[in-house]
Structure formats: C-alpha cells, structure tokens
Design a protein around this motif. Structure first.
Motif, PDB file in Angstrom:
ATOM      1  N   LEU A   6       7.276  -7.228  -3.424  1.00 37.97           N
ATOM      2  CA  LEU A   6       8.350  -7.456  -1.335  1.00 37.97           C
ATOM      3  C   LEU A   6       8.481  -5.648  -1.229  1.00 37.97           C
ATOM      4  O   LEU A   6       8.125  -5.672   0.052  1.00 37.97           O
ATOM      5  CB  LEU A   6       9.912  -7.801  -2.449  1.00 37.97           C
ATOM      6  N   GLU A   7       8.015  -4.808  -2.766  1.00 41.73           N
ATOM      7  CA  GLU A   7       8.565  -3.373  -1.148  1.00 41.73           C
ATOM      8  C   GLU A   7       7.202  -3.016  -0.638  1.00 41.73           C
ATOM      9  O   GLU A   7       7.161  -3.003   0.018  1.00 41.73           O
ATOM     10  CB  GLU A   7       8.558  -2.070  -2.532  1.00 41.73           C
ATOM     11  N   TYR A   8       6.032  -3.802  -1.196  1.00 42.76           N
ATOM     12  CA  TYR A   8       4.970  -3.604  -0.432  1.00 42.76           C
ATOM     13  C   TYR A   8       5.252  -4.018   0.712  1.00 42.76           C
ATOM     14  O   TYR A   8       4.646  -3.828   1.732  1.00 42.76           O
ATOM     15  CB  TYR A   8       4.009  -4.412  -1.005  1.00 42.76           C
ATOM     16  N   GLN A   9       5.623  -5.598   0.743  1.00 43.69           N
ATOM     17  CA  GLN A   9       5.639  -6.516   2.297  1.00 43.69           C
ATOM     18  C   GLN A   9       6.488  -5.470   3.129  1.00 43.69           C
ATOM     19  O   GLN A   9       6.170  -5.622   3.926  1.00 43.69           O
ATOM     20  CB  GLN A   9       6.211  -7.201   1.343  1.00 43.69           C
ATOM     21  N   LEU A  10       8.098  -5.009   2.302  1.00 45.29           N
ATOM     22  CA  LEU A  10       9.302  -4.063   3.335  1.00 45.29           C
ATOM     23  C   LEU A  10       7.797  -3.952   4.189  1.00 45.29           C
ATOM     24  O   LEU A  10       8.604  -3.021   5.101  1.00 45.29           O
ATOM     25  CB  LEU A  10      10.341  -4.117   2.481  1.00 45.29           C
ATOM     26  N   GLU A  11       7.166  -2.550   3.148  1.00 44.79           N
ATOM     27  CA  GLU A  11       6.965  -1.177   3.859  1.00 44.79           C
ATOM     28  C   GLU A  11       5.629  -1.883   5.045  1.00 44.79           C
ATOM     29  O   GLU A  11       5.905  -1.152   6.220  1.00 44.79           O
ATOM     30  CB  GLU A  11       6.235  -1.058   3.050  1.00 44.79           C
ATOM     31  N   GLY A  12       5.266  -2.902   5.383  1.00 45.54           N
ATOM     32  CA  GLY A  12       4.232  -3.076   6.024  1.00 45.54           C
ATOM     33  C   GLY A  12       5.071  -3.836   7.310  1.00 45.54           C
ATOM     34  O   GLY A  12       4.372  -3.584   7.824  1.00 45.54           O
TER      35      GLY A  12
END
Ligand code: G1P
Length: 287
Positions: A73-79
């Motif tokens: 989730l964090e990876y996606q939000l960052e992206g």
C-alpha cells in the motif's frame, strides 16, 4: 506510579454486529472511516499511555495488520504522490508498541484482563473496552488518569443510564462524594437482574491498581458464569478504596447497530471535513 500501560480485551466475537463481524473482528468495524480500535488506541496515546496490550484470540489478525506497516500500500501511495495518505498510514503503524497475549478460553472480561497480568507487571494499568466510544473534550482515559494521580487508587468511569437499562451494565453503590464528579464506591454489582443499587453504570474505561489482578486470581465465576472484572474490583473496594468518576463526554455503545449509527451521525457532525455534508444530508431528509 505512572499509568503507562493499557489493556484492551479484544477477544470477543461481536455477535451483536453480525453479519458485519462474520469475517472481521468487531474492533475493525468502521465508524465513518476508521476502525473502532483506532479511536480507542488514539485516545490512550493522547492520555500519555506508552504500552498497549491486546488480549486477543484466533481470527483477530486484522487487528495486528492494522497497526503494522503495509509495504504494498505504501509503495502504491508513494508512486501516486498521495503523500498525505502515505504519512497517515505510517503514523498508524508507528502509533505505539503493541504486545499481544491470547485469551484461549472465553471465560469473561475478568479472565481476559488476568491474561495480561505478566505483560502488565506490578504497576497500575488502564483497561479499555473499545466497543465504548466516547466523544469528549479531554480523552476519558486522561480524565481518569488525572483522578488516579490524586487518589492513587483504582478509578472507574461512570455514567447515568435509564432505569430499564441497568441489567446491561455493572452498577455501582455510590459512597461519599469527593467532588461533583468523583465519589468513593461502597460496592458494585454486575448486570443486576433486579433491585439495581443506583442508575450509575460502569463504562468501559478503568484505571486499576495491581490489587485488582490479585483479586482476579481468586474470585469465583459470577454473572453469566463468567469471571467478572466488576467482582474483582468489588473485592478491592471492600479491602481498600475504589473511586468512581462521572466523566465528561458522550458515550456510544458501538457494539450494536443502534449505537454505531448514533456515533456515526455525531462524529460526522463534529468533524470539520464532514460537518457541512452531514448537515445537508440531514436537512434534505423529509422526516
Ligand atoms: C462490560 C462490563 C460491565 C460494563 C460494560 C460497559 O460488560 O462487564 O460492567 O458496564 O462492559 O460497556 P459487557 O458489555 O462486556 O458485557
């Protein structure tokens, strides 16, 4: 001694909220956009609590996951440059240190608290029932800790309930008043079927001394065939002193659909980002 630990009994099945709780823990049911457990954990942290102990059971993994990192989730939000959300998700994971202990048999609230005995150690502690969500200016846990710091004795939260509802709660026998809100307790009875001693009910916030753990070791099963926290506190009240505190705030029983709904309306009207929308919805209804 500083109150730095809070025990959350979270092993219950939540049958009053079925089907919502068929495959998720009742503490993960949402009030607007946050699970109930997060409201309760945020409340204790705002009151200076440093250690949280969840007394949990099988099928409660979602609770652990909620307070852990979520790399995908964090990876996606960052992206997607959703930085505010990303920070908010990280804040939840870093909110506090949580210890998990298991209540292997559902023998009641008192038994759940006793399961946390070793994790708590020999110090005073808070007990938080996350079904009870309380809206207040000062977090109720902080209100109670302030009283504990003065009395150095167990302090439990109290609220007046309608006469017909006394059989749903622990009901106290009020004693001498210390001030408008604080009173000594002469006794208490768990879910009295008849002749309630007052209309002052115990609500799910307690600051307890370690004497209560000792009492829990020795009390027999009480109301409903369960080991009751109320009975252990009563033992301590007989031998030493226990106080009741009529807290400031509005309590919602989010363990059932009526309370959960009422809480949702009230919290929406309190929240800056939702108030206008909630007002428009209510005004637009032809009741
Ligand atoms: C528990 C306690 C009861 C208290 C209530 C408050 O009961 O045993 O004394 O009044 O919480 O919510 P439960 O509602 O878990 O049966």
């Amino acid at each position: 001694m500083k109150v730095r630990t809070a025990v959350f009994p979270v092993a219950g099945l939540g049958t009053r909220l079925l089907p919502a709780t068929k495959s998720i823990p009742k503490e993960m049911v949402t009030l607007i956009d946050k699970p109930l457990i997060q409201y309760a954990v945020e409340e204790v942290i705002a009151a200076g609590i440093e250690r949280v102990i969840f007394v949990s059971a099988r099928s409660k993994r979602a609770l652990e996951d909620h307070f852990d990192y979520s790399p995908e989730l964090e990876y996606q939000l960052e992206g997607n440059n959703k930085n505010e959300l990303l920070e908010e998700m990280k804040r939840i994971s870093e909110m506090c240190d949580i210890t998990y202990v298991r209540q292997k048999n559902p023998k009641g609230l008192g038994h759940a608290v006793l399961c946390a005995r070793d994790a708590v150690g020999r110090e005073p502690f808070a007990v938080i029932l996350p079904d009870d969500i309380i809206m207040s200016k000062t977090p109720v846990t902080a209100q109670l800790i302030e009283q504990f710091n003065q009395t150095k004795k167990s302090v439990i939260s109290l609220m007046e309930v309608p006469e017909g509802d006394t059989s749903k709660y622990g009901i106290v026998v009020p004693g001498e008043k210390v001030n408008d809100r604080l009173m000594r307790l002469e006794g208490m009875v768990e879910k009295p079927k008849e002749n309630p001693p007052s209309n002052l009910a115990i609500i799910g916030r307690y600051i307890l001394t370690n004497e209560v753990m000792d009492a829990l070791e020795n009390i027999p099963r009480g109301a409903g065939g369960e080991i009751q926290l109320t009975d252990a506190i009563l033992e301590v009240a007989k031998q030493s002193r226990v106080y009741g505190y009529h807290f400031e705030g509005k309590r919602f029983d989010c363990g059932n659909r009526f309370g959960l709904f009422e809480a949702a309306v009230n919290f929406a009207l309190e929240r800056e980002d939702m108030r206008e929308h909630a007002m428009n919805v209510i005004k637009g209804m032809q009741i």
